[in-house]
Design an enzyme around this catalytic site. Structure first.
Site, PDB file in Angstrom:
ATOM      1  N   PRO A  62      58.547  58.024  48.151  1.00  0.00           N
ATOM      2  CA  PRO A  62      60.281  58.588  47.527  1.00  0.00           C
ATOM      3  C   PRO A  62      61.206  59.589  48.426  1.00  0.00           C
ATOM      4  CG  PRO A  62      58.858  58.533  46.157  1.00  0.00           C
ATOM      5  CD  PRO A  62      57.978  58.175  47.679  1.00  0.00           C
ATOM      6  N   GLU A  63      62.441  59.104  48.907  1.00  0.00           N
ATOM      7  CA  GLU A  63      63.102  59.807  49.494  1.00  0.00           C
ATOM      8  C   GLU A  63      64.812  60.121  48.514  1.00  0.00           C
ATOM      9  OE1 GLU A  63      64.328  57.711  53.063  1.00  0.00           O
ATOM     10  OE2 GLU A  63      62.089  57.446  53.446  1.00  0.00           O
TER      11      GLU A  63
ATOM     12  N   LYS B  74      65.574  65.259  47.610  1.00  0.00           N
ATOM     13  CA  LYS B  74      64.012  65.366  46.894  1.00  0.00           C
ATOM     14  C   LYS B  74      63.384  65.967  45.927  1.00  0.00           C
ATOM     15  CE  LYS B  74      62.826  63.145  51.976  1.00  0.00           C
ATOM     16  NZ  LYS B  74      61.526  62.862  52.844  1.00  0.00           N
TER      17      LYS B  74
END
Length: 387
Positions: free
Chosen positions: A2-3, A54
C-alpha cells in the site's frame, strides 16, 4: 505494498462506512499480533480517519465523558481496513472495533503478512517529509532546498522511495512516474532534480506574476517529476472506479488496466541496491547495478535459437538412473572429491561406497577366538580380564 493513494482511500472508506456508526466496548487485538494493546473502552464512541503519506490515523472519540484515543497505522505489505459482520470476520483481522448494533459488526485492520503496525498517540512519524498528496507545495520545497543531502547521491529510482522527501511514493508509483517522463531509473537523482530547480528559477524570472490558475495549467500541460509525484497518485484516488475498494476486489482489474509500466508485459526490470524491483522502458541509466541483466533481456536470451544448449548435469536431472546403469568412473571420482572437501549434506547424497575389510589370516583368527573364550570364562567367574 500500500502506498499514498491506498492509505488515502482507506481513510476515505473508514469515514464513509463508519460516519454514522456508533461503536462500543473495548478494542480487540488478535493473539498473534505483536503490536501494542489499545487501552481504550467506551460505551459509545465514533471513529474517524485521516491519512498523511504512508500513515493513517484513527481517532476514537467517546460520545460521553472520556478522552479520545488516537492510533497511527502503517500498512506494511498487505494492510487494509474492512467493516464486516462479526460472524464473518476475515482471517488476519489483527485489530477489531465492535459496533453497538445487533447483530454487531467490526471495523477490522486486516494484515495477512503482518508487516503492518500501529502505535498509540496522534503524532505522525517525525522522520517523514510532507505528503505528496495533501502537502504538495511543502513537499516540493522540501526536496528542492535539500538537494545537497546524500540521499540524492543515489539513483533517482532509489531516492523516490526515501520517505524523508517522497512521503507516499512506493514501488509502483515510482515506475509510473519515471516511465511517463522517460527518465532512466538509474540516473543520478541530483542530476534530475537540479534541472528542475533551474527550470523553476527560469520560469519565475520569465513570468514573475503568474497566478495560481496559470501555474496549475502549466503543471498539467508540462508536468515535471515533482508535479507527477502529486498528479499520478491523484489519478488513482480520483479514478472513476474505486481501484482499492475493499468490498470490491474485482476493481483490481481496473487498476491493472490503469498501469502503463509496472508489471506490464514488454517492460524491463532490474533490482535496485535495496532489493526492490524497478520496471522501466529503454536504457536503465549510468548507475545501474553491474552484472545484472533485466528480466526481459534474460527471457530473450533463453528464446535465442542460436544460444548454446546447457548440458544437464547429474544434479539437475530429477530422474534417477536405473539400477543396472553404472555411472562413469570420472564422474564418481569427482563427486567423492567434492564430498571430501566440503561438509556432507543429506543422508544418501555423496555417500562413499562401503569397502570390505581385508580377511584375517587363519592363525590370527584362531588366536583371537581363544582369547575371546578365555575372556568370557573369566568374566563368568568374576575375574578381571588381563591387559
Amino acid at each position: 505494498m500500500p502506498e499514498g493513494p491506498e492509505l488515502h482511500l482507506a481513510g476515505r472508506y473508514i469515514n464513509e462506512a463508519c460516519g454514522g456508526v456508533v461503536f462500543s466496548g473495548g478494542v480487540e487485538r488478535s493473539a498473534v499480533s505483536k503490536n501494542p494493546e489499545v487501552p481504550f473502552s467506551s460505551e459509545a464512541y465514533r471513529i474517524s480517519a485521516a491519512s498523511r503519506g504512508k500513515e493513517l490515523r484513527l481517532t476514537l472519540a467517546p460520545l460521553g465523558p472520556g478522552e479520545p484515543q488516537d492510533l497511527v497505522f502503517r500498512f506494511g505489505m498487505s494492510g487494509s481496513f474492512r467493516l464486516c459482520p462479526v460472524a464473518q470476520l476475515p482471517r488476519h483481522a489483527h485489530l477489531r472495533f465492535l459496533t453497538r448494533e445487533s447483530p454487531p459488526r467490526a471495523l477490522c485492520f486486516v494484515d495477512a503478512r503482518r508487516f503492518g503496525s500501529w502505535r498509540l498517540g496522534d503524532a505522525w512519524e517525525p522522520g517523514r517529509g510532507p505528503c505528496v498528496l495533501s502537502e504538495y507545495q511543502a513537499f516540493r520545497e522540501n526536496v528542492l532546498k535539500n538537494l545537497e543531502d546524500k540521499a540524492f547521491d543515489k539513483p533517482i529510482c532509489e531516492a523516490l522511495l526515501n520517505q524523508r522527501f517522497f512521503n507516499g511514493i512506493g514501488n509502483y508509483l515510482r515506475a509510473e512516474i519515471l516511465y511517463r517522463l522517460k527518465i532512466p531509473p538509474f540516473e543520478k537523482a541530483r542530476t534530475v532534480l537540479e534541472a528542475l530547480k533551474d527550470q523553476e528559477q527560469a520560469r519565475r524570472k520569465k513570468n514573475p506574476s503568474l497566478t495560481l490558475s496559470k501555474k496549475l495549467k502549466l503543471m498539467r500541460e508540462n508536468p515535471d517529476l515533482l508535479e507527477l509525484c502529486h498528479t499520478v497518485p491523484m489519478e488513482v484516488i480520483s479514478a472513476e472506479k474505486k481501484l482499492f475498494d475493499p468490498d470490491n476486489s474485482d476493481n483490481y482489474v481496473a487498476f491493472k488496466n490503469w498501469l502503463q509500466c509496472y508489471l506490464v508485459p514488454g517492460m524491463s526490470s532490474l533490482r535496485d541496491r535495496n532489493g526492490r524491483t524497478i520496471w522501466f522502458q529503454g536504457e536503465p541509466g549510468p548507475m545501474a547495478p553491474k552484472g545484472q541483466a533485466s528480466r526481459k533481456k534474460r527471457a530473450q536470451m533463453k528464446a535465442d535459437p542460436e544460444a548454446p544448449i546447457p548440458k544437464v548435469t547429474k544434479h539437475a536431472s530429477k530422474r534417477r538412473p536405473r539400477a543396472a546403469a553404472k555411472p562413469p568412473e570420472p564422474a564418481v571420482a569427482e563427486e567423492e572429491e567434492k564430498v571430501a572437501d566440503g561438509p556432507r549434506k543429506g543422508r544418501a547424497r555423496g555417500k562413499k561406497k562401503a569397502t570390505t575389510a581385508p580377511a584375517l589370516s587363519t592363525p590370527e583368527v584362531l588366536v583371537k577366538a581363544r582369547r575371546s573364550r578365555r575372556t568370557t570364562a573369566r568374566r563368568g567367574r568374576g575375574a578381571a580380564p588381563t591387559v
